[in-house]
Structures are given as C-alpha cells and as structure tokens.
Design an enzyme around this catalytic site. Structure first.
Site, PDB file in Angstrom:
ATOM      1  CG  HIS A  98      -1.591  -0.972   1.396  1.00 25.75           C
ATOM      2  ND1 HIS A  98      -2.808  -1.623   0.599  1.00 25.75           N
ATOM      3  CD2 HIS A  98      -1.437  -1.942   2.619  1.00 25.75           C
ATOM      4  CE1 HIS A  98      -3.054  -2.646   0.792  1.00 25.75           C
ATOM      5  NE2 HIS A  98      -2.956  -2.812   1.734  1.00 25.75           N
ATOM      6  CD  GLU A 116      -3.212  -4.288   6.024  1.00 27.04           C
ATOM      7  OE1 GLU A 116      -3.711  -3.348   4.932  1.00 27.04           O
ATOM      8  OE2 GLU A 116      -2.733  -4.920   4.986  1.00 27.04           O
ATOM      9  CG  HIS A 173       0.944  -6.778   3.532  1.00 22.83           C
ATOM     10  ND1 HIS A 173       0.803  -5.473   2.603  1.00 22.83           N
ATOM     11  CD2 HIS A 173      -0.278  -6.081   3.232  1.00 22.83           C
ATOM     12  CE1 HIS A 173       0.092  -4.797   2.356  1.00 22.83           C
ATOM     13  NE2 HIS A 173      -0.953  -5.684   2.933  1.00 22.83           N
ATOM     14  NE  ARG A 193      -4.477  -8.507  -7.179  1.00 19.61           N
ATOM     15  CZ  ARG A 193      -5.698  -7.998  -7.599  1.00 19.61           C
ATOM     16  NH1 ARG A 193      -5.846  -7.912  -9.033  1.00 19.61           N
ATOM     17  NH2 ARG A 193      -7.133  -7.924  -7.278  1.00 19.61           N
TER      18      ARG A 193
END
Ligand code: ZN
Length: 316
Positions: A98, A116, A173, A193
């Site tokens: 991200h 996150e 991740h 992605r």
C-alpha cells in the site's frame, strides 16, 4: 444519545480466496463458500455499515459520522477514520503493498494511503505469512520484480495464533491460505498488487501494479523481529495496548468474569472475536462489532470473551 452503544450490521464480501468460516464460526448469515471478508466496523462506500438497533437503527455509519460528530469526539478527520475487518483466507491472497498518504494523494485522486495491522485469530500449525522481501536495494528490487524472481524476492515468516503484525505503507505482505485474521486499518482501499502467483481469474491474470509497487516498496524491508509481536498471555479484564501509531491504537481485552473499562478515548471500536457475555446488561457474543461513543464513561463487561478494540489518536 451519548449513553447508546452503536452496534453495527457487518457487511460481508465474496472473494475468490474466501471460505465459509465467517458463517460457520462467526454466525454471519451469508450464503456461499467464497466469503472472504466481514467489514465489521466500516463507513467506507464499498461497505458502509448500518446501525443495528436503538435510536439510530438503519442509519449508515458514514451518515452518523456526518450528523453526530459529538459521538466521535468532534475529530478533525473528514470521514470515519478506521475500518475493522475479519478475513477468512481459504487460499493465498495476492502479494500486495500500500502507498502512504503522500503517494496516494498525488497518484490516487487525493485518497488516503493505507496503514493496517493484523491480529491472527486462528491459523494452521507451522503457518507463515508474507511480510517484507529479500531485495537489498532498489535496483535489486526492480530487477527481481521485473524478472519475476519471486522465490528469491518474497520473505515468509512463521506466525501463530495471537500474533500481531503492523503493516506500514511500503511493506510487501500477503495472507496465506488457512489464516483467520482481524485487520484494523485506515479507511482506504488503495492496494497495489505485486504478484498473484500467476493465477487466472475468469481465464486471465488479475492486473498487477508493477510501476506503483516499485515506487512505494520500502527497501530494505524491516526485519522479521520488527514485524511480528507475540501478544502472549494478557492480564484479564484490562485493555492492553498492542500497538499505537499515528493512525490508530489497537488493544486486546480478555474478559473473565467481570471487567470495567473506562472509555476515555474519542470513541472505542469493539469486535468480539471469542466467547460470549454482556455489555452494560446487553448480550454480546463472538462476531459482534460495536462503537462505544465519546463521553460514554465506564463500560461494564461480564462473561468469557476476547475482544479486539481500536481508537484513533486525537488530532490537534
Ligand atoms: Zn493490505
């Protein structure tokens, strides 16, 4: 209104990698064997939760945030800042990264970036997650990605039930099959992605975001030791902080018998991940998600439960 708990109706999503545990373990009434995510506390347009009961029954969380800012401590965020999800991965998820706020603002129409964190609710014995990568500098990172040297690039680290992982922007991740995870994140959906294991979806590979990934991945990656925190045995009946950063603070609360918690935060999100009991005389069970509003005061809990809670720092 200040003494009213805001229980939410979760929104579940179907994903190619999803499973059935959100129905069988958590009791959400959703059909199908591809249920990937339950957005338990969310005001995001892709899954805006509805208040389950009380005076605000039927209202969307985004509307309540707009119309009753006093319930959240009149924070200066322009939207409800957090999103809590439970994720059931039957299969591996794609490998992602991200952007931070600055990159997202510039390249994603002013969106927030995404920080996150994960709390591992359940996983197989000897489970691993993809966190970080093995490239030593940006040049090697770019070569490994462009040449598809995934076995060399990807770093998998062992995890077990109860582990906590902070995933800062720029961290490569991926959740692996068999994991059940509670995710607390910034209210954003911007994901790049990096690699999708060469899988096909409806006959073709899903889009990869190679350029953006190379731009935003942190090099070198944080060490495995910096990436995973064992939460261990926590002292019962007390909010224990697992992690705090500029976007959120996440807590674990194990209720055994009776617990009293003072709600001294702008607001407090609660997600029951195990057991059942009561909160101020109302029944509370695994799978329930609620917000304790600003100035609520003392919360009385009773039963045998495990709860993951979160709030935001006060912006000045
Ligand atoms: Zn992510």
């Amino acid at each position: 209104m200040e003494r009213e708990l805001l229980f939410l109706k979760p929104v579940c999503t179907h994903n190619i990698w999803g499973g059935t545990r959100l129905r069988t373990d958590f009791g959400y009434e959703v059909e199908g064997d591809d249920i990937g995510e339950c957005w338990g506390i969310s005001a995001h347009p892709n899954g805006d939760g509805e208040i389950r009961d009380g005076r605000l029954a039927g209202r969307k969380l985004s509307e309540v945030w707009e119309e009753y800012p006093e319930l959240f401590g009149r924070l200066k965020y322009d939207r409800f800042p957090l999103l809590t999800k439970i994720i059931d991965a039957r299969d591996d998820l794609s490998i992602q990264v991200h952007p931070d706020d600055a990159y997202a603002a510039e390249h994603e129409n002013g969106s927030f970036g995404k920080t996150e964190c994960w709390y591992v609710l359940d996983c197989p014995k000897d489970a691993t997650l993809v966190i970080g990568h093995q490239a030593k500098d940006r040049e090697e990172l770019e070569t490994m990605i462009r040449e598809g040297r995934w076995n060399e690039f990807i770093r998998e680290i062992p995890v077990s039930k109860g582990d906590f992982l902070q995933i800062d922007p720029g961290t490569v991740h991926a959740i692996k099959g068999g994991m059940l995870i509670l995710e607390t994140q910034q209210n954003s959906d911007i994901t790049y992605r990096v690699y999708d294991y060469d899988r096909l979806s409806n006959g073709k590979p899903r889009e990869l975001h190679v350029r953006q990934s190379i731009d935003v991945i942190t090099v070198p990656a944080a060490s495995p030791e910096q990436s995973v925190k064992k939460t261990g045995d926590v002292e019962p009946n007390r909010l224990q902080s697992l992690h705090s950063c500029e976007y959120y603070e996440v807590f674990k609360l194990v209720v055994q018998g009776k617990a009293q918690v003072v709600q001294c935060y702008p607001f407090l999100n609660l997600s029951v991940v195990e057991g059942r009991g009561q909160i101020d005389g109302r029944s509370l069970k695994k799978g329930d998600h609620l917000i304790v509003p600003n100035r609520y005061g003392s919360i009385e809990l009773e039963g045998t439960m495990e709860i993951i809670a979160s709030t935001v720092p006060v912006m000045v």
